[in-house]
Design a protein around this motif. Structure first.
Motif, PDB file in Angstrom:
ATOM      1  N   LEU A  63     -29.182 -24.806 -37.444  1.00 26.94           N
ATOM      2  CA  LEU A  63     -27.774 -25.140 -37.221  1.00 26.94           C
ATOM      3  C   LEU A  63     -27.096 -24.040 -36.414  1.00 26.94           C
ATOM      4  O   LEU A  63     -27.450 -22.862 -36.542  1.00 26.94           O
ATOM      5  N   VAL A  64     -26.097 -24.424 -35.640  1.00 30.42           N
ATOM      6  CA  VAL A  64     -25.256 -23.443 -34.946  1.00 30.42           C
ATOM      7  C   VAL A  64     -23.788 -23.778 -35.251  1.00 30.42           C
ATOM      8  O   VAL A  64     -23.427 -24.945 -35.355  1.00 30.42           O
ATOM      9  N   PRO A  65     -22.945 -22.719 -35.425  1.00 34.05           N
ATOM     10  CA  PRO A  65     -21.546 -23.006 -35.785  1.00 34.05           C
ATOM     11  C   PRO A  65     -20.787 -23.654 -34.641  1.00 34.05           C
ATOM     12  O   PRO A  65     -21.036 -23.386 -33.473  1.00 34.05           O
ATOM     13  N   LEU A  66     -19.840 -24.529 -35.015  1.00 37.70           N
ATOM     14  CA  LEU A  66     -18.956 -25.164 -34.033  1.00 37.70           C
ATOM     15  C   LEU A  66     -17.530 -24.680 -34.277  1.00 37.70           C
ATOM     16  O   LEU A  66     -17.179 -24.323 -35.404  1.00 37.70           O
ATOM     17  N   ALA A  67     -16.707 -24.725 -33.248  1.00 39.86           N
ATOM     18  CA  ALA A  67     -15.302 -24.344 -33.410  1.00 39.86           C
ATOM     19  C   ALA A  67     -14.550 -25.470 -34.119  1.00 39.86           C
ATOM     20  O   ALA A  67     -14.970 -26.626 -34.076  1.00 39.86           O
ATOM     21  N   ARG A  75     -17.505 -26.748 -39.289  1.00 38.37           N
ATOM     22  CA  ARG A  75     -18.461 -27.647 -38.659  1.00 38.37           C
ATOM     23  C   ARG A  75     -19.681 -26.886 -38.141  1.00 38.37           C
ATOM     24  O   ARG A  75     -19.560 -25.793 -37.605  1.00 38.37           O
ATOM     25  N   TRP A  76     -20.835 -27.497 -38.290  1.00 35.49           N
ATOM     26  CA  TRP A  76     -22.094 -26.931 -37.792  1.00 35.49           C
ATOM     27  C   TRP A  76     -22.838 -28.025 -37.031  1.00 35.49           C
ATOM     28  O   TRP A  76     -22.889 -29.170 -37.494  1.00 35.49           O
ATOM     29  N   ALA A  77     -23.434 -27.628 -35.884  1.00 29.44           N
ATOM     30  CA  ALA A  77     -24.204 -28.606 -35.100  1.00 29.44           C
ATOM     31  C   ALA A  77     -25.692 -28.342 -35.285  1.00 29.44           C
ATOM     32  O   ALA A  77     -26.111 -27.191 -35.466  1.00 29.44           O
TER      33      ALA A  77
END
Ligand code: SAM
Length: 371
Positions: free
Chosen positions: A257-261, A271-273
């Motif tokens: 996962l990577v963090p989203l704004a 939110r995480w993508a």
């Protein structure tokens, strides 16, 4: 195991009068509370009844056949709800979420949706109208909801394992029927769809990864909610809360996962993508990372009390104004005055407060105030 205390006092009678202030508070859309928080989001509870008995929300031992649900005359009518909503919108509300109890149990709910869909924000835009449901009646109602003007929906589902889910809803309701409801919602054009999973450590935390895998790549956003100390009947214990950071870590170890704004001010979820681009998840960390500082939500109970916090113990009685001789301007002024005095930030203060032992003012139940 800690002893479970089930309070017997009915806190719903604990209500503050809503006054029309001497100095009118005009609805200009620029309202701010004492912490400079605007009013943007209105959650409306349309019923205090539910056909599920989730132990974290409406435990069977309390919400049994003798429980004194609100009589029909206490409930706001659709016209009353819409009249109030109009005043909230004039103060800056842009989003309305219908909830409960189980909102799809309210007869002819689509008529209310149709009325709310006519409202316009100060900028002339339609409201963002959504609804949170346990999904049990969605397959039957999805099309009528879309036709009435509902745009999207959030469905609660706490696991894919049938035994786990049936145990948590405590009415033996099968997973397959909720999934059918989600499919029907998508087919009817209710989109985007979010799925809420309340995570209880030791009860359904082993369902986190199966749920993530199931919804990954579907466009449906799965959100993990920390088990909260709402109300006074669910026997909440901190050791049953799985921090969202652990949820993210468990998923990311298998599905990076990577963090989203943040996209919207006051958004409850972080939110995480998925790093492979196949969608996103959200985590709602009300317990371990309080977000009171950006809370722009007001809550209207089924019988017309305005609550300024999910964890409040008292509401402000707007129904008396509605059923008295108050004009729309009076009601808007009263709402504005109440919001201007808002200081609530329970989740930020939680760890510094004495435990709710049942002898002080008790927090209102989520089924009454609306989730
Ligand atoms: N009946 C509808 C439903 O099931 O979605 C709407 C009302 S329900 C109170 C709204 C949301 O609150 C659901 O997603 C539910 O799982 C969540 N909820 C209820 N009690 C909770 C608790 N103690 N902690 C965290 N979330 C909770």
């Amino acid at each position: 195991m800690a002893e479970r205390v089930i309070p017997l006092v009915d806190e719903r009678s604990s209500v503050l009068a809503a006054h029309v202030p001497v100095q009118p508070v005009a609805a200009s859309g620029t309202l701010r509370d004492t912490l400079r928080r605007p009013l943007r989001d209105l959650r409306i509870s349309v019923t205090d009844r539910c056909n599920f008995r989730c132990s974290y929300c409406m435990p069977k031992e309390v919400f049994d056949k003798n429980y004194p649900y609100l009589p029909h005359a206490s409930l706001l009518s659709f016209e009353e709800i819409t009249r109030l909503a109009r005043q909230f919108v004039a103060h800056g509300v842009q989003k309305v979420r219908l909830t409960g109890g189980e909102p799809l149990l309210r007869k002819n709910i689509e008529i209310l949706i149709g009325q709310l869909a006519q409202l316009r924000t100060a900028q002339g835009q339609p409201l963002d109208i959504t609804l949170t449901t346990n999904g049990s009646l969605l397959a039957r109602k999805a099309r009528a909801l879309t036709d009435a003007g509902l745009q999207r929906v959030t469905v609660s589902l706490d696991g894919l394992d049938d035994a786990v889910f049936r145990g948590m809803n405590d009415v033996d309701f099968p997973v397959a029927d909720v999934l059918r409801g989600i499919d029907a919602a998508r087919d009817a054009g209710l989109w985007p769809i979010k799925v809420n999973m309340v995570v209880k450590r030791g009860t359904n935390d082993h369902e986190i990864l199966p749920m993530a895998r199931h919804f990954k790549g579907t466009g449906i956003v799965l959100r993990f909610i920390e088990y909260m100390d709402v109300g006074a009947t669910n026997g909440w214990r901190m050791d049953e809360v799985l921090p969202s950071a652990d949820v993210v870590q468990r998923i990311s170890a298998q599905l990076p996962l990577v963090p989203l704004a943040h996209t919207a001010p006051g958004e409850t979820a972080q939110r995480w993508a998925y790093a492979d681009g196949s969608g996103e998840i959200g985590v709602i960390s009300s317990v371990t990372q309080a977000f009171c500082g950006s809370c722009n939500r007001a809550r209207l109970s089924t019988e017309g009390q305005l609550y300024l916090c999910l964890f409040a113990s008292q509401g402000h009685d707007l129904r008396s104004l509605l059923r008295g001789n108050a004009s729309d301007a009076d009601i808007a002024s009263a709402i504005g005055h109440i919001w201007q005095g808002r200081t609530d930030r329970y989740s930020e203060l939680r760890s510094t407060l004495a435990p709710d032992t049942g002898d002080g003012k008790r927090r209102v139940e989520m089924s009454y105030i609306g989730g």
